[in-house]
Design an enzyme around this catalytic site. Structure first.
Site, short mmCIF file in Angstrom:
data_model
loop_
_atom_site.label_atom_id
_atom_site.label_comp_id
_atom_site.label_asym_id
_atom_site.label_seq_id
_atom_site.Cartn_x
_atom_site.Cartn_y
_atom_site.Cartn_z
N TYR A 1 0.65 -1.31 -0.20
CA TYR A 1 -0.15 0.52 0.42
C TYR A 1 0.63 1.07 0.18
CZ TYR A 1 -2.72 -3.92 2.08
OH TYR A 1 -3.89 -4.60 2.09
N ASP B 1 -6.84 4.41 7.33
CA ASP B 1 -5.86 4.17 8.28
C ASP B 1 -4.69 5.25 8.60
OD1 ASP B 1 -6.49 2.28 5.58
OD2 ASP B 1 -4.76 1.45 7.08
N GLN C 1 -13.86 6.42 2.45
CA GLN C 1 -13.82 5.15 3.92
C GLN C 1 -14.39 6.27 4.80
OE1 GLN C 1 -9.44 4.33 3.97
NE2 GLN C 1 -10.18 2.64 2.90
N GLY D 1 -14.22 -0.58 4.03
CA GLY D 1 -12.25 -0.34 4.32
C GLY D 1 -12.16 -2.33 4.88
N ASP E 1 -13.35 -4.55 3.05
CA ASP E 1 -13.62 -5.11 1.01
C ASP E 1 -14.14 -6.69 0.75
OD1 ASP E 1 -11.92 -2.58 1.50
OD2 ASP E 1 -10.05 -3.91 0.44
N ARG F 1 -5.82 -12.94 0.40
CA ARG F 1 -6.48 -11.23 -0.29
C ARG F 1 -8.03 -12.04 -0.68
NH1 ARG F 1 -5.10 -6.51 0.40
NH2 ARG F 1 -5.79 -6.07 -1.11
N TRP G 1 -10.95 -9.86 5.15
CA TRP G 1 -12.15 -9.50 6.01
C TRP G 1 -13.28 -10.32 6.43
CZ3 TRP G 1 -12.07 -5.30 9.34
CH2 TRP G 1 -11.43 -4.35 8.49
N GLU H 1 -0.80 -7.19 10.14
CA GLU H 1 -1.30 -6.44 9.40
C GLU H 1 -3.58 -6.90 9.72
OE1 GLU H 1 -2.36 -7.04 4.51
OE2 GLU H 1 -3.93 -5.13 4.55
C1 DGY Z 1 -6.62 -3.10 -1.37
O1 DGY Z 1 -6.36 -2.19 -2.03
O2 DGY Z 1 -7.03 -3.50 -0.37
C2 DGY Z 1 -7.91 -1.53 0.14
O3 DGY Z 1 -8.03 -2.33 0.89
C3 DGY Z 1 -8.74 -1.33 -1.05
O4 DGY Z 1 -8.22 0.22 -0.47
#
Ligand code: DGY
Length: 427
Positions: free
Chosen positions: A28, A35, A100, A159, A161, A194, A348, A391
């Site tokens: 990121y 964040d 967000q 947030g 996702d 992911r 998530w 994370e």
């Molecule tokens: C990502 O890219 O995983 C973010 O959560 C999207 O903003």
């Protein structure tokens, strides 16, 4: 109850790119909205100037209509998809086109109340205006019918996702993306942690739809096939309004104070429509079908943070969480372990997030469920000690997952350690 403070501070310093903090290196590489709000509170525990800068740099991305975008692309990077070329927005520091969860006003109040510097008043007065414009935007753009509750138009706005709460609405999408999908995230960390490719397909299809509408809020509202009243966003907004109202006491006008208070009264009442007594939790509302989404996620506990539930509902939420913890002992799983969609390692859909734990612990403390609040805080710090400042964490094993050296996890570690030191000194 502590973590290695120097190691947590070193993470924020290492992720500092000049007044803003990237969530983690490579995965990121820009400034993310919520964040940064948590990270500002982390900076405030040891570097006041840097805490202010975090908030000030975030609003460099604020749009004229008040929206604070979810990403501010301060400097180019090839490490992330979708970059500015996909978003096609018009702001002069390139930004994404969605927002967000609005933690900003809560962070602003926190930074201001812990500030000692002579410029604190002036800085807070300016940022108060930005926070107010952002809340006004939420009201206008995302609750145009005046229901009291705002809606998100993209899963990234929550947030959270790939929460199971979005599965049904996402499965209904028939849109196709125009932009070729070039995922970069899974070149940095394992694909099993992911969102799936089919999720990305739909994430980008929505971005393409809105980019084609020039990111115009009324057109987006009218055309969106994904319109969800997210519990977390509304709870966080409500808490942020409470904090904004306190700031308005110093920096705002009577008219502004009554506008905020009126919105809060409407929202607090409308929250009743999100309560599911059978499931003993708050659940999202899908405006596409007009029905509640039967998914129990950690978002459903967040109204505690905003003082929404009554004492009975707070006790029900505590009992429900105890049920989850009998299956997955590390609090708080992002999806109920009793739900068949629970996946303990996938973004998530199960893992524990320190920022969510912070808000839920604050919430239980607000309702004087002190044992549960302390349990969550102690466990969050233990996760960081044993699993690294990751994370997110597996709620069944405590393993650290996703990106490492993670800014908002470090920030929560610093905040919770600070809180426990203050409690010990009776502050
Ligand atoms: C990502 O890219 O995983 C973010 O959560 C999207 O903003």
């Amino acid at each position: 109850m502590t973590i290695d403070i120097e190691a947590a501070r070193a993470i924020l310093r290492a992720n500092d790119r000049g007044g803003y903090t990237v969530p983690t290196d490579r995965l990121y590489p820009f400034q993310w909205n919520w964040d940064s709000a948590f990270v500002a509170m982390g900076w405030a525990t040891f570097d006041e100037e840097r805490a202010w800068r975090e908030l000030e740099r975030l609003v460099e991305g604020q749009w004229d209509d008040g929206m604070v975008p979810h990403i501010v692309f301060h400097a180019p990077s090839d490490d992330y998809f979708p970059g500015p070329d996909v978003w096609r927005t018009r702001h002069s520091v390139p930004t994404s086109g969605i927002t967000q969860p609005p933690v900003f006003a809560t962070a602003l109040r926190h930074v201001f109340e812990s500030a000692r510097g002579p410029d604190a008043q002036a800085r807070a007065a300016r940022l108060y205006r930005c926070a107010l414009a952002s809340h006004d935007w939420w009201d206008r753009a995302r609750d145009p019918e005046g229901t009291g509750l705002v809606a998100i138009l993209h899963p990234w706005e929550s947030g959270m996702d790939n929460s199971p709460a979005w599965d049904e609405a996402m499965a209904r999408l028939t849109l196709q993306p125009m932009t070729p999908i070039r995922r970069r995230d899974i070149s940095h960390i394992g694909a099993e942690m992911r969102p799936r490719d089919e999720d990305y397909h739909r994430f980008i299809a929505l971005v393409d739809l809105y980019a084609g509408l020039g990111w115009e809020p009324a057109a987006m509202w009218a055309a969106s096939p994904f319109k969800l009243v997210d519990v977390a966003t509304n709870a966080i907004l409500h808490k942020a309004e409470e904090d904004l109202l306190v700031l308005a006491g110093q920096f705002g006008s009577d008219a502004e104070r009554s506008r905020i208070a009126e919105r809060m009264a409407r929202r607090a009442a409308a929250f009743a429509g999100l309560w599911n007594q059978d499931r003993r939790i708050y659940q999202a509302l899908d405006l596409g079908t007009g029905t509640k989404v039967d998914a129990s996620t950690s978002a459903g506990l967040l109204p505690l943070f905003a003082g929404i539930p009554d004492a009975h509902q707070a006790a029900e939420l505590a009992a429900e969480l105890e049920n989850w913890l009998a299956r997955a002992p590390y609090p708080v799983p992002s999806t109920s372990p009793l739900d068949p969609r629970f996946e303990p390692k996938r973004y998530w859909r199960g893992p524990v997030w320190a920022v969510v734990n912070f808000m839920i612990a604050e919430g239980f403390a607000r309702y004087e469920h002190m044992a549960l609040a302390t349990r969550i805080r102690t466990a969050t710090l233990a996760l960081m000690r044993n699993g690294g400042i990751a994370e997110y964490f597996d709620p069944t094993s405590g393993e650290g997952l996703g990106g490492g050296q993670f800014s908002w996890t470090a920030a929560i570690g610093l905040l919770m350690t600070d809180q426990s030191a203050r409690a010990q000194h009776g502050l």
